[in-house]
Design a protein around this motif. Structure first.
Motif, short mmCIF file in Angstrom:
data_model
loop_
_atom_site.label_atom_id
_atom_site.label_comp_id
_atom_site.label_asym_id
_atom_site.label_seq_id
_atom_site.Cartn_x
_atom_site.Cartn_y
_atom_site.Cartn_z
N ASP A 105 -6.17 30.28 24.71
CA ASP A 105 -7.16 30.10 23.66
C ASP A 105 -8.44 29.55 24.30
O ASP A 105 -8.42 28.49 24.91
N GLN A 106 -9.54 30.31 24.17
CA GLN A 106 -10.77 29.93 24.87
C GLN A 106 -11.33 28.60 24.36
O GLN A 106 -11.94 27.84 25.12
N ASP A 107 -11.09 28.32 23.08
CA ASP A 107 -11.65 27.08 22.53
C ASP A 107 -10.94 25.85 23.04
O ASP A 107 -11.55 24.89 23.49
N THR A 108 -9.62 25.87 22.97
CA THR A 108 -8.86 24.68 23.32
C THR A 108 -8.46 24.66 24.79
O THR A 108 -8.05 23.62 25.30
N GLY A 109 -8.53 25.82 25.45
CA GLY A 109 -8.08 25.87 26.85
C GLY A 109 -6.57 25.75 27.00
O GLY A 109 -6.08 25.41 28.08
N LYS A 110 -5.85 26.00 25.92
CA LYS A 110 -4.39 25.91 25.97
C LYS A 110 -3.76 27.31 25.87
O LYS A 110 -4.35 28.22 25.29
#
Lengths: 491, 491, 491
Positions: B130-135
């Motif tokens: 997930d690009q937003d959370t980096g997870k």
């Protein structure tokens, strides 16, 4: 196997008679009496539940349900995986001994098949009894729980493998299932613990139950069977069948009765991850403890599974993937360590003979799994689970709606202690019962030997007979020549 | 095994020291370092996806979903079948060598358990980040893909079986998973190919990866281990366990991540049919090439599976049942032919030592499967698939909405070439790394021998010891008589 | 295996030539001709059904269906279990012979893989043929039925194990599948019987089919192969793999094609319970008939399964859990009794050579299962099933809407007789065909020996060679000494 082995066999057969492993009356008697009792009790108590009853088609119409709303479709694939673990997993894991493979897989089969019937009744009375009709209504979840219940007894069998008679195993199973149903009722219903994969109720209880029995049945002269206590190359490969089916299907075991949807999904992920880590660390420790870095099959067959045992209770919790990985990491280490250090120590100092090392694979990881889950539960929060998710996961409804998570953690820890206490005390009592001289158990010098209870094919004789025959023939010939010389000399 | 074998064993042990198969430091070190790295990376990156998170109960309410709308129920039975293929299928298929069954099933277990962790990360970064959370958010489909990814490395292991150390295998796996994730990203995302069962990304890549490594690690004196390169009766039966579980569950492999509904349904039917035909033609060719028409277990264990490999990519396409039958028909022939003719030829002329013949089972059928799928894709049409069916099957949405089917066919063919190139080049580089003299690999004369890395039970001695003992005793006796005669003579 | 065994081998090889087990032409010819015929017939007739066709996405939209409404998800897990039973269950159950494990598992693989293709066609013509298009539309249920159909032939193989050539087995399978499809059509469609798990159409038919063939192929001198007719320790453990996978997955077998929901749910519960009881009573009888109460592996491997066979037809009925328990109870007894008493009696008095004892495991329990179901059906009532439940369970719609339950019971009994008649008469005819001297069957003294049709690894020689060599060396030495003495004497 030559003159030596024939002599050994003859001695064994003699001692068999001395020690009376004659079970021609006791085994059929126990089987028939108990099986007839099952028929009667099933007749009185057990009926299909509404999802398995032919009335379901009407029930479905009334409640506006579709085909898929039958719990069968959410549980059946996991049930079959659990079923494989019980019969092939446990059964083949116990074929590792060189001369006890029949007993390993065969008695496992017998006691599991008997045990699941008794478990349907015992667990039914505690959990599925309809107070109005006095009937137990069973469905797929009851079958899964019956298999779980049997697992406890099979773990105990692991500690006793090769040292008891099938009649004794039937007794171990009868009492084991009974004890299991009671402790499970206390832990799950009275203490309201969660224990989806049974770290507490299955592994911790089953492990200590077997160890306590084995401790009471201590055989000071077991070294007389030392020649049979060990594996051969192919029996170790057979045991790997058991290991792998246990390892692969453990995610199904831990998720089989968790909540539909995220509960089952998460339990699978956590167990899958924990088991993967166990394998890597078990290999590392196994290699580290050998002078040349070689691996030991005992560790690979057993310690690799410890991550699954320890995740039993917390598999459905939000332990997070790395949490599961950490649990598996340490369990692989602790369990292998147990096989290398603790089992020999227990055998020497505590006089505890634990054939399969259930102490290291079930008792300790099960107990630790219980306490880990207590900690995870104590720290559970609305933010991590969502409000409704927390209620669902810990079933905090009705009278338990107001229970705080730290209280829940305390109860989880208490549950682990209850399981251990039931195992130790129950096992000690059952051990004393098994000391009665009526059960047809083997003598100290014919333990770990299928000869005692199985009609064996004559393998080794078959293979080596021609060699022996040929040798004897040639030796005789030269003896004749030599003697003829000799006699000639004498003349 | 008598004096001869004791002498051979002693020589082996000596040469083990010479060649330094001492892995007591390197194996635990690699295991611990990499496992700790996994814990850290999992901690930083990996989380449950929404269907496995306890928040799902709220998500479900918001989106008006039912229990069954969790992808878990569409994928889990297939996942478990794939899991069995990876651990029991590949593991037991590699037990066929007479003295390398522990290594076959045990190292398979180790590298699969490590590999799937690394695969969750590598594939996660490419596909589930997930690009937003980096997870990386994982669910059941990630577990299936991790198992797939591992399969590529296990195929490579087939070419190296018996000739490398477990430390080398960990290196093969680390780089193999990495290469796999990159080539998969290129093929599936950049080229937008379809490859449900991985003819290209798994079999073609994995096969050539293993072959290239094996080619670089060529051992000119491998014939010194000839006495161990071969099967015994029971090891061949063990290998059939692997073969059958691969064969039976291959429909699940090829359908595990295809579209819900008709996609999974069709992939199962196609694979089932193709595999059936492979068996019949593999038997025919095997019999035809033996002077008396006898069957060869190597062909039955391997070539019968070629139909499943070749259907990997096109299983979800409308290849039609008879199309699948034709693919299976020819693959059984080609693969058996490979075992009879090509493998010996490669060993001689190309200096390619391919223990399990992965060239014939994975590399070639995988490559052909890729090209077959390219052709099938190129001829796909609205009339055969329906308009929406075509879009769904090839995922022709977004930027790919305007791609014609002949273009898609071209990309599919290109994808196959990418897989092959990654396998060959990547394998050559990894092979060079493995030539460093630090990995504890066995000497030429103790390849294919578990003695190098496993603490073995003393089987043969056990079985034959009494015979030997008795013989020695008798021979000594007659020697005494003879010598006494002799000495008498001398007097 | 020493001089004796080399001599035996040489004799065998000689007799092989005499009896012409040379199948280098016939086996490939049969395989290719039939496989090409399959390709052509599949091309003409077989297509995907609507749930497996890419048009399903549009069909789904038109009929307002969801993903889960594809029958695939209700049947696939059971299908895979059945698939395992066919290939690993039957295959490994037949590895019990000491020198016929390759033939047991290998020929099982061959004929099942061929048989399922022919079954898709034969059953398709009778059940899934679209009159308008002239095509057979297949889906997951067809695959399950094809596996079922193959099971009948594999049961027949059990009676013939070790005594026929693979070419003969292909003939047995071709005719067996054909007969099966016809009797199934008569029983299920014309007589409108219910037979979910195939007590009648699979077990009763398959058992008597095999027995009739074996009776026609009676070998008066089979005792010449007596040295190979029997198990060894490890082959018995291999056979337990087969037993357990059959036992565990039998609930899936009996429920695979029953009605969604309660039908599948109930069939699983009934089969699970019946099988559990069989194990306990089979153990009891096995112990009772041995002079020292020891268990016999033959009984444990086979009679434990009889409960599943007998529940085949009535698994989906409301037989009630205790009814299932009673069925299992008696079947365990009857089947074990059959192995102890009836098989030796049949061999002597009826000249019926039944290698695996299919009479006791399939023929008789299948027949009894048919009659039990007839009785259960005759007593079925609205009160027990609910009105709609009764109609659904027995599919009493259309022209059968007015059939009374006692009539249904009569038809069920008639169906059992039809199955038996087809088995006996069909088997006798096929047996006569197999008597033609063109099929490459083994001579009486090399039955039960893989040597005839398999390229074998040289196991025993390998293991014992060093011993022999060493012995010969020593013996030679002493002979020399002795003879030198002797010659000295003579001088």
């Amino acid at each position: 196997m030559g003159v030596f082995s024939f002599w050994i066999r003859w001695k064994l057969k003699k001692s068999l008679c001395d020690k009376n492993t004659y079970i021609r009356i006791s085994l059929p008697a126990v089987c028939f009496v108990w099986q007839i009792a099952m028929v009667l009790l099933f007749g009185i108590f057990i009926r299909y539940n509404e999802e398995a009853d032919a009335h379901w088609v009407e029930h479905k119409q009334q409640h506006n349900l579709t085909d898929i709303d039958n719990d069968f479709y959410f549980r059946y694939p996991s049930f079959q995986d659990v079923h494989v673990m019980i019969f092939v997993g446990f059964g083949f894991l116990m074929t590792f001994l060189k001369r006890y493979s029949f007993g390993g897989v065969g008695f496992n089969f017998l006691i599991a098949a008997f045990g699941l019937q008794w478990a349907l009744l015992m667990q039914g009375w505690f959990h599925s009894l309809d107070q109005d009709t006095g009937k137990i209504y069973i469905g797929i979840e009851n079958l899964i729980n019956a298999d779980f219940c049997v697992a406890g007894c099979l773990i105990a069998y692991g500690a006793l493998l090769g040292k008891v008679s099938p009649v004794q195993l039937m007794v171990v199973t009868l009492f084991g299932i009974t004890l299991y149903a009671v402790e499970e009722y206390i832990i799950l219903n009275l203490l309201h613990c969660r224990d989806a994969g049974g770290s507490m109720v299955i592994h911790c209880f089953g492990g200590y139950y077997g160890l306590a029995i084995s401790w009471v049945l201590y055989r000071p002269n077991l070294h007389q069977s030392k020649h049979n206590e060990g594996s051969v190359y192919h029996s170790d490969v057979f045991a790997m069948i058991g290991t792998l089916f246990l390892w692969m299907f453990w995610p199904s075991f831990n998720s089989a009765i968790t909540n539909h949807g995220d509960g089952q999904h998460r339990a699978v992920i956590n167990t899958y991850i924990a088991l993967a880590a166990s394998v890597v660390t078990a290999v590392a420790i196994s290699s580290m403890f050998h002078s040349k870095g070689k691996l030991d099959m005992v560790h690979i067959q057993n310690a690799t599974l410890a991550g699954g045992v320890a995740m039993g209770t917390s598999a459905e919790f939000m332990i997070s993937p790395y949490g599961a990985l950490i649990v598996g990491f340490f369990m692989g280490i602790i369990s292998t360590f147990g096989y290398v250090i603790v089992t020999p120590f227990l055998a020497k100092s505590l006089k505890l003979q634990d054939t399969c090392g259930v102490h290291n694979l079930h008792a300790v990881p099960g107990m630790l799994g219980g306490f880990i889950a207590a900690i995870v539960a104590a720290f559970a929060s609305d933010s991590v689970y969502s409000h409704q998710g927390l209620i669902n996961t810990f079933d905090l409804t009705g009278e338990y709606a107001s229970r705080t998570m730290s209280t829940q953690g305390g109860y989880q820890a208490a549950g682990t202690c209850v399981a251990m206490a039931f195992g130790l005390i129950g096992g000690a009592i059952v051990g004393l019962i098994l000391k009665l001289p009526i059960w047809g158990d083997p003598a100290d010098d014919n333990c770990f030997d299928d000869e005692a209870y199985w009609e064996l094919p004559e393998e080794e004789e078959e293979t080596i007979a021609p060699v022996l025959e040929y040798n004897n023939h040639m030796i005789q010939k030269h003896q004749d020549i030599a003697e003829s010389n000799f006699s000639m000399e004498e003349c």
